[in-house]
Design a protein around this motif. Structure first.
Motif, PDB file in Angstrom:
ATOM      1  N   ILE A  31       0.842  -1.203   0.000  1.00  0.00           N
ATOM      2  CA  ILE A  31       0.000   0.000   0.000  1.00  0.00           C
ATOM      3  C   ILE A  31       0.874   1.248   0.000  1.00  0.00           C
ATOM      4  O   ILE A  31       1.753   1.409   0.853  1.00  0.00           O
ATOM      5  CB  ILE A  31      -0.940   0.020   1.222  1.00  0.00           C
ATOM      6  N   ASP A  32       0.641   2.127  -0.984  1.00  0.00           N
ATOM      7  CA  ASP A  32       1.230   3.471  -1.057  1.00  0.00           C
ATOM      8  C   ASP A  32       2.765   3.472  -1.052  1.00  0.00           C
ATOM      9  O   ASP A  32       3.419   4.057  -0.173  1.00  0.00           O
ATOM     10  CB  ASP A  32       0.684   4.366   0.059  1.00  0.00           C
ATOM     11  N   SER A  33       3.323   2.853  -2.064  1.00  0.00           N
ATOM     12  CA  SER A  33       4.776   2.784  -2.209  1.00  0.00           C
ATOM     13  C   SER A  33       5.348   4.097  -2.754  1.00  0.00           C
ATOM     14  O   SER A  33       4.645   4.889  -3.383  1.00  0.00           O
ATOM     15  CB  SER A  33       5.148   1.641  -3.149  1.00  0.00           C
ATOM     16  N   VAL A  34       6.655   4.302  -2.534  1.00  0.00           N
ATOM     17  CA  VAL A  34       7.337   5.539  -2.933  1.00  0.00           C
ATOM     18  C   VAL A  34       8.479   5.233  -3.893  1.00  0.00           C
ATOM     19  O   VAL A  34       9.326   4.377  -3.614  1.00  0.00           O
ATOM     20  CB  VAL A  34       7.885   6.286  -1.706  1.00  0.00           C
ATOM     21  N   LEU A  35       8.507   5.938  -5.031  1.00  0.00           N
ATOM     22  CA  LEU A  35       9.657   5.959  -5.926  1.00  0.00           C
ATOM     23  C   LEU A  35      10.428   7.235  -5.623  1.00  0.00           C
ATOM     24  O   LEU A  35       9.893   8.338  -5.722  1.00  0.00           O
ATOM     25  CB  LEU A  35       9.201   5.948  -7.389  1.00  0.00           C
ATOM     26  N   ASP A  36      11.688   7.101  -5.231  1.00  0.00           N
ATOM     27  CA  ASP A  36      12.472   8.260  -4.803  1.00  0.00           C
ATOM     28  C   ASP A  36      12.808   9.164  -5.996  1.00  0.00           C
ATOM     29  O   ASP A  36      13.219   8.685  -7.054  1.00  0.00           O
ATOM     30  CB  ASP A  36      13.758   7.799  -4.134  1.00  0.00           C
ATOM     31  N   TYR A  37      12.642  10.478  -5.784  1.00  0.00           N
ATOM     32  CA  TYR A  37      12.918  11.443  -6.859  1.00  0.00           C
ATOM     33  C   TYR A  37      13.442  12.731  -6.255  1.00  0.00           C
ATOM     34  O   TYR A  37      12.861  13.273  -5.308  1.00  0.00           O
ATOM     35  CB  TYR A  37      11.646  11.721  -7.660  1.00  0.00           C
ATOM     36  N   ASP A  38      14.539  13.223  -6.795  1.00  0.00           N
ATOM     37  CA  ASP A  38      15.136  14.492  -6.372  1.00  0.00           C
ATOM     38  C   ASP A  38      14.808  15.555  -7.417  1.00  0.00           C
ATOM     39  O   ASP A  38      15.309  15.507  -8.543  1.00  0.00           O
ATOM     40  CB  ASP A  38      16.647  14.335  -6.221  1.00  0.00           C
ATOM     41  N   LYS A  39      13.983  16.496  -7.043  1.00  0.00           N
ATOM     42  CA  LYS A  39      13.514  17.524  -7.972  1.00  0.00           C
ATOM     43  C   LYS A  39      14.645  18.391  -8.490  1.00  0.00           C
ATOM     44  O   LYS A  39      14.650  18.801  -9.658  1.00  0.00           O
ATOM     45  CB  LYS A  39      12.460  18.392  -7.271  1.00  0.00           C
ATOM     46  N   GLU A  40      15.618  18.683  -7.638  1.00  0.00           N
ATOM     47  CA  GLU A  40      16.685  19.598  -8.023  1.00  0.00           C
ATOM     48  C   GLU A  40      17.632  18.959  -9.041  1.00  0.00           C
ATOM     49  O   GLU A  40      18.105  19.613  -9.975  1.00  0.00           O
ATOM     50  CB  GLU A  40      17.465  20.039  -6.783  1.00  0.00           C
ATOM     51  N   THR A  41      17.919  17.680  -8.857  1.00  0.00           N
ATOM     52  CA  THR A  41      18.867  17.007  -9.748  1.00  0.00           C
ATOM     53  C   THR A  41      18.194  16.240 -10.875  1.00  0.00           C
ATOM     54  O   THR A  41      18.836  15.899 -11.863  1.00  0.00           O
ATOM     55  CB  THR A  41      19.739  16.014  -8.953  1.00  0.00           C
ATOM     56  N   GLY A  42      16.915  15.926 -10.715  1.00  0.00           N
ATOM     57  CA  GLY A  42      16.225  15.111 -11.706  1.00  0.00           C
ATOM     58  C   GLY A  42      16.545  13.627 -11.601  1.00  0.00           C
ATOM     59  O   GLY A  42      16.272  12.859 -12.518  1.00  0.00           O
ATOM     60  N   LYS A  43      17.099  13.218 -10.463  1.00  0.00           N
ATOM     61  CA  LYS A  43      17.527  11.830 -10.290  1.00  0.00           C
ATOM     62  C   LYS A  43      16.410  10.976  -9.698  1.00  0.00           C
ATOM     63  O   LYS A  43      15.795  11.347  -8.699  1.00  0.00           O
ATOM     64  CB  LYS A  43      18.755  11.772  -9.385  1.00  0.00           C
ATOM     65  N   VAL A  44      16.173   9.835 -10.314  1.00  0.00           N
ATOM     66  CA  VAL A  44      15.227   8.842  -9.821  1.00  0.00           C
ATOM     67  C   VAL A  44      16.021   7.701  -9.203  1.00  0.00           C
ATOM     68  O   VAL A  44      17.043   7.275  -9.751  1.00  0.00           O
ATOM     69  CB  VAL A  44      14.342   8.298 -10.960  1.00  0.00           C
ATOM     70  N   SER A  45      15.568   7.202  -8.053  1.00  0.00           N
ATOM     71  CA  SER A  45      16.216   6.046  -7.438  1.00  0.00           C
ATOM     72  C   SER A  45      15.162   5.164  -6.780  1.00  0.00           C
ATOM     73  O   SER A  45      13.997   5.557  -6.631  1.00  0.00           O
ATOM     74  CB  SER A  45      17.272   6.478  -6.416  1.00  0.00           C
ATOM     75  N   THR A  46      15.579   3.985  -6.367  1.00  0.00           N
ATOM     76  CA  THR A  46      14.626   2.977  -5.900  1.00  0.00           C
ATOM     77  C   THR A  46      14.924   2.479  -4.491  1.00  0.00           C
ATOM     78  O   THR A  46      14.499   1.382  -4.113  1.00  0.00           O
ATOM     79  CB  THR A  46      14.609   1.772  -6.868  1.00  0.00           C
ATOM     80  N   HIS A  47      15.614   3.279  -3.698  1.00  0.00           N
ATOM     81  CA  HIS A  47      15.987   2.834  -2.354  1.00  0.00           C
ATOM     82  C   HIS A  47      14.759   2.428  -1.543  1.00  0.00           C
ATOM     83  O   HIS A  47      14.742   1.347  -0.920  1.00  0.00           O
ATOM     84  CB  HIS A  47      16.751   3.936  -1.630  1.00  0.00           C
TER      85      HIS A  47
END
Length: 310
Positions: A31-47
């Motif tokens: 339920i309600d998972s998070v995909l990590d995203y840094d707005k300033e750098t545009g980097k997506v990660s999956t930690h």
């Protein structure tokens, strides 16, 4: 029957993520998972999502559904990433379904116009949309999707045993309530939804979508980046007695007036544009960067499964 509940706190957006399982059959939902995203750098990660995958593997669970309470405005969902990784791992099980409430179509219609999302990207964005009070199984445990509008018009809660996963329809007592100023939001509807939850049996646990705790908390369950503590649930009895915005006895007119005045002074969520573009697509990233959504670094495993390209 009661499920086994695993809680994972994502501190950047203050989001509680849940894995809910039937221990006997090992069937489970996310339920309600998070995909990590840094707005300033545009980097997506999956930690954050990988922590969920590690837990699922360690427990030997089979995920049947990946559930959203609503189209989140403050974080990107990891639903499609999780779905595709799990589909490869769960060799003898059906592909997990990404699910949300049936009123997502209203949110898609509104937000796609604001952010220029092509209608073709919204076709079959979700594998299943729940009708009001629709039931489904988690192994031998019955779960029910209940409509809890106000924060957003599509908002659902999930009742599983004596537990309710409320999303943003109610927050812990010292936080109170969520904003209602998104398109289709309604302070009147939120009041009604909160009172609906507060009329459930007093021992029911209300698992919130977020927590923004004060420094004085010392419950070592989750933790914000500033070191303050977060807790995933309180009981209906505690909420009815203590919720600072809508405890039992609070008048609708008073709540609506206060909530409307409060919302009028709030800045928009930091990831609103990015979250909406991903979440109304059911967890798929746009195919390219844009002025409102910078994508500079997307892991190959994410780009493959959510159809993203730089």
């Amino acid at each position: 029957m009661e499920p086994k509940i695993h809680t994972l706190f994502e501190p950047v957006t203050g989001t509680w993520q849940y894995v809910v399982a039937d221990e006997k059959t090992k069937d489970a939902v996310i339920i309600d998972s998070v995909l990590d995203y840094d707005k300033e750098t545009g980097k997506v990660s999956t930690h954050s999502a990988d922590q969920i995958l590690d837990l699922v593997a360690d427990q030997g669970y089979t995920i049947s559904k990946i559930l959203e309470t609503h189209a989140h405005a403050d974080h990107l969902t990891a639903s499609r990433y999780l779905q595709n990784v799990l589909a490869g791992r769960q060799q003898n099980a059906p592909r997990p379904e990404v699910c949300i409430g049936q009123r997502i179509r209203q949110v898609q219609e509104t937000m796609s116009k604001i952010y220029g999302v092509p209608q073709s990207d919204l076709v079959d964005a979700f594998d299943h949309t729940f009708s009001d009070n629709e039931t489904f199984a988690i192994g031998s445990i019955e779960a029910r999707a209940v409509h809890l509008p106000g924060h957003t018009p599509d908002h659902l809660g999930y009742i599983i045993g004596s537990n309710v996963f409320t999303g943003d329809s109610i927050f812990n007592p010292d936080v109170g309530s969520a904003r209602c100023d998104f398109p289709g939001g309604s302070a009147t509807d939120l009041y009604t939804s909160m009172q609906k939850l507060l009329c459930l049996p007093g021992h029911f646990k209300l698992y919130t979508g977020h927590d923004y705790p004060p420094d004085s908390r010392d419950v070592p369950i989750g933790q914000h980046v500033d070191g303050s503590k977060a807790v995933p649930f309180t009981t209906v009895e505690a909420q009815a007695r203590e919720n600072k915005h809508a405890k039992l006895g609070t008048q609708m007119e008073d709540f609506v007036t206060w909530r409307s005045e409060r919302d009028s002074g709030l800045a928009e969520p930091k990831l609103l544009a990015q979250a909406m573009q991903v979440n109304i697509r059911g967890g798929r990233l746009p195919t390219h960067s844009s002025e409102g959504f910078k994508l500079t670094e997307v892991p190959e495993r994410v780009a493959k499964v959510v159809q993203a390209a730089l």
